[in-house]
Design a protein around this motif. Structure first.
Motif, PDB file in Angstrom:
ATOM      1  N   LYS A   1      74.819  -0.926 100.949  1.00 27.12           N
ATOM      2  CA  LYS A   1      73.628  -1.773 100.881  1.00 27.12           C
ATOM      3  C   LYS A   1      74.006  -3.211 100.543  1.00 27.12           C
TER       4      LYS A   1
ATOM      5  N   SER B   1      61.278  -4.053  91.451  1.00 27.64           N
ATOM      6  CA  SER B   1      61.795  -2.699  91.238  1.00 27.64           C
ATOM      7  C   SER B   1      62.220  -2.440  89.797  1.00 27.64           C
TER       8      SER B   1
ATOM      9  N   LYS C   1      66.877   5.137  86.617  1.00 32.81           N
ATOM     10  CA  LYS C   1      66.657   6.074  87.712  1.00 32.81           C
ATOM     11  C   LYS C   1      67.933   6.186  88.541  1.00 32.81           C
TER      12      LYS C   1
ATOM     13  N   GLU D   1      68.318   5.707  91.549  1.00 31.04           N
ATOM     14  CA  GLU D   1      68.374   4.595  92.504  1.00 31.04           C
ATOM     15  C   GLU D   1      68.825   3.286  91.865  1.00 31.04           C
ATOM     16  N   ASP D   2      68.990   3.263  90.547  1.00 29.93           N
ATOM     17  CA  ASP D   2      69.564   2.096  89.881  1.00 29.93           C
ATOM     18  C   ASP D   2      71.089   2.104  89.934  1.00 29.93           C
TER      19      ASP D   2
ATOM     20  N   SER E   1      71.021  12.430  88.105  1.00 33.62           N
ATOM     21  CA  SER E   1      69.677  13.043  88.116  1.00 33.62           C
ATOM     22  C   SER E   1      69.662  14.345  87.352  1.00 33.62           C
TER      23      SER E   1
END
Length: 123
Positions: free
Chosen positions: A43, A63, A87, A89-90, A123
């Protein structure tokens, strides 16, 4: 030049917290603000937060609003990024950078970068 050194990254479970530090040295008087960016594998590097040295105005990506807090210690030339409610996604490499002007939410506004610190949220 401005030298920047990040620290504080690591592995944390979802919902946990970490505090990143960015220590600045060198020609720090030429720095307008310090920003935090992050880059996940595959990304583009994205803006996270920024703070002006003078006045302490802060800016956040949508975000991370409400979860991350950026602050500064002018006596120590250090900027902190407190990250709560993390999270998966961090997960990314987090970089701090020195801005030369008021453009603080995009990478072209920055001219000095640290080497980054890895943040992994399981997670």
């Amino acid at each position: 030049q401005v030298q920047l050194v990040e620290s504080g990254g690591g592995l944390v479970q979802a919902g946990g917290s970490l505090r990143l530090s960015c220590a600045a040295s060198g020609r720090t008087f030429s720095s307008y603000a310090i920003g935090w960016f992050r880059q996940a594998p595959g990304k583009e590097r994205e803006f996270v937060a920024a703070i002006k040295w003078s006045g302490g105005s802060t800016y956040y990506a949508d975000s991370v609003k409400g979860r991350f807090t950026i602050s500064r210690d002018r006596a120590k030339n250090t900027v902190y990024l407190q990250m709560n409610s993390l999270k998966p996604e961090d997960t990314a490499v987090y970089y701090c950078a020195s801005a030369r002007s008021y453009v603080v939410t995009t990478t072209p506004g920055y001219d000095y970068w640290g080497q980054g610190t890895q943040v992994t949220v399981s997670s």
